[in-house]
Write an enzyme that holds these catalytic residues in place. Structure first.
Site, PDB file in Angstrom:
ATOM      1  N   ARG A   2      26.226  -8.601 -11.992  1.00  0.00           N
ATOM      2  CA  ARG A   2      25.209  -8.717 -10.872  1.00  0.00           C
ATOM      3  C   ARG A   2      24.243  -9.869 -11.184  1.00  0.00           C
ATOM      4  NH1 ARG A   2      22.626  -3.753  -9.596  1.00  0.00           N
ATOM      5  NH2 ARG A   2      22.892  -3.107 -11.557  1.00  0.00           N
ATOM      6  N   SER A  29      19.363  -4.944  -5.712  1.00  0.00           N
ATOM      7  CA  SER A  29      20.497  -4.228  -6.375  1.00  0.00           C
ATOM      8  C   SER A  29      21.776  -5.297  -6.499  1.00  0.00           C
ATOM      9  CB  SER A  29      21.223  -3.024  -5.419  1.00  0.00           C
ATOM     10  OG  SER A  29      20.043  -2.087  -5.653  1.00  0.00           O
ATOM     11  N   GLU A  50      25.570  -3.805   8.538  1.00  0.00           N
ATOM     12  CA  GLU A  50      26.798  -4.630   7.896  1.00  0.00           C
ATOM     13  C   GLU A  50      27.497  -5.526   8.889  1.00  0.00           C
ATOM     14  OE1 GLU A  50      25.854  -1.516   7.166  1.00  0.00           O
ATOM     15  OE2 GLU A  50      25.030  -1.360   5.019  1.00  0.00           O
ATOM     16  N   PHE A  75      30.302  -0.444   1.512  1.00  0.00           N
ATOM     17  CA  PHE A  75      30.015  -1.229   2.965  1.00  0.00           C
ATOM     18  C   PHE A  75      30.436  -2.592   3.195  1.00  0.00           C
ATOM     19  CE2 PHE A  75      25.977   1.070   1.332  1.00  0.00           C
ATOM     20  CZ  PHE A  75      26.244   2.270   1.507  1.00  0.00           C
ATOM     21  N   HIS A 101      28.907  -2.749  -7.016  1.00  0.00           N
ATOM     22  CA  HIS A 101      28.912  -1.436  -7.179  1.00  0.00           C
ATOM     23  C   HIS A 101      30.351  -1.032  -6.987  1.00  0.00           C
ATOM     24  CE1 HIS A 101      24.868  -2.410  -7.115  1.00  0.00           C
ATOM     25  NE2 HIS A 101      24.352  -1.163  -7.410  1.00  0.00           N
ATOM     26  N   ASP A 109      25.515   8.096  -7.441  1.00  0.00           N
ATOM     27  CA  ASP A 109      25.696   8.055  -6.133  1.00  0.00           C
ATOM     28  C   ASP A 109      26.854   8.757  -5.349  1.00  0.00           C
ATOM     29  OD1 ASP A 109      23.441   6.193  -6.303  1.00  0.00           O
ATOM     30  OD2 ASP A 109      24.382   4.677  -5.777  1.00  0.00           O
ATOM     31  N   ARG A 159      28.638  -2.155 -10.912  1.00  0.00           N
ATOM     32  CA  ARG A 159      27.284  -1.810 -11.294  1.00  0.00           C
ATOM     33  C   ARG A 159      26.957  -1.818 -12.802  1.00  0.00           C
ATOM     34  NH1 ARG A 159      24.523   3.833  -9.596  1.00  0.00           N
ATOM     35  NH2 ARG A 159      22.171   3.395 -10.051  1.00  0.00           N
TER      36      ARG A 159
END
Length: 309
Positions: A2, A29, A50, A75, A101, A109, A159
């Site tokens: 990331r 994030s 989104e 998403f 992620h 999560d 992630r």
């Protein structure tokens, strides 16, 4: 990965003022925060909306901008499928979608945030290119490729922190890439599980099973010729992915082999199940995607096909 994505995007932003970045309230994030700090006038946070994220990016692309869109993979591809299909891909819009992620290693999560279908969704849409980088360097190269490529691109990153595998001189190309040599089993993988596969191959070598590990960064368009060439002397083929075995890398490899060079295949991934809450390491072990589990599955598969050669 990331951080590599975020910093590469910032670097490209210095080079081309047409690059714009859009996020959905997750810049910390996704690491688009680097671009946002350097180029606030070219950064757009649409909030938790989104569908608007994608539609706005399409509009910007029609005005000559190069939009990079980032949010969690679940998403980026699930909530926005209609906008990606009809807005981005149907029009062949020059929009780059980064799903962070991805996979089980979102961890605590849980199932609602663990995207195990995103590669399948994206590779099924015409005009979309799908890339799953395995480490920070390959992620950097994927972002650079997306910038230069004219048309829709989906990049799926994890992630988790992962070991560095590729050297500073590595350049991404739509070619399968041999990591370790071997003759008994040909193992195709992509993404963060490449490091687990390298370790599994080493473990199996001590048991007399020779495994060639091949990295496949492009899931679409997949390197058909490279796959066909790689399996010419293979006794069996294994695919490993942090994704459902339906529609992802395993399906892509089987499609190529089924039409051109049939071989016994063992697909290792998430087997038509949802994820659940837990630490990344615990989840990889539970779903059979840690080093020891991958090695065990390959050993059983190898033993099962011995009678055929």
């Amino acid at each position: 990965m990331r951080e590599a994505f975020g910093k590469t995007l910032e670097q490209l932003g210095n080079e081309d003022k047409n690059i714009v970045v859009l996020d959905a309230d997750l810049s910390g994030s996704t690491q688009t925060k680097f671009f946002a700090k350097s180029f606030p006038e070219r950064f757009f946070d649409v909030g938790i909306a989104e569908q608007n994220l994608i539609s706005t990016a399409v509009g910007l692309s029609m005005e000559g901008k190069i939009p990079f869109v980032a949010t969690f993979a679940i998403f980026a591809t699930g909530r926005t499928y209609d906008q990606i299909r009809n807005g981005v891909c149907y029009q062949n819009a020059n929009v780059k979608i980064i799903g962070t992620h991805g996979g089980l290693t979102v961890g605590e999560d849980g199932a609602t945030h663990q995207s195990l279908e995103d590669v399948s969704l994206m590779r099924g849409i015409p005009n979309m290119t799908v890339i799953v980088p395995a480490d920070a360097k390959e992620c950097e190269e994927a972002v650079k490729f997306a910038y230069l490529h004219r048309g829709p691109v989906y990049i799926r990153i994890s992630r988790n922190s992962v070991p560095n595998i590729f050297s500073s001189g590595y350049t991404l190309a739509n070619k399968v890439f041999t990591i370790t040599e071997g003759n008994d089993i040909i193992l195709f993988t992509s993404g963060e599980l490449l490091s687990e596969c390298i370790a599994a191959a080493k473990l199996l070598s001590s048991k007399g099973i020779s495994v060639k590990v091949i990295n496949v960064p492009f899931i679409k368009p997949v390197d058909r010729e490279g796959i066909i060439h790689a399996v010419k002397t293979a006794k069996g083929v294994v695919t490993v992915e942090n994704h459902s075995i339906i529609g992802g890398l395993g399906s892509a490899v089987c499609e190529v082999l089924g039409e051109n060079s049939p071989r016994p295949v063992c697909r290792i991934g998430v087997e038509d199940k949802f994820g659940q809450s837990g630490t990344p390491d615990a989840l990889l072990k539970l779903y059979g995607l840690d080093t020891a589990s991958i090695a065990g599955r390959i050993e059983k598969f190898y033993d099962s096909i011995k009678i055929s050669y």
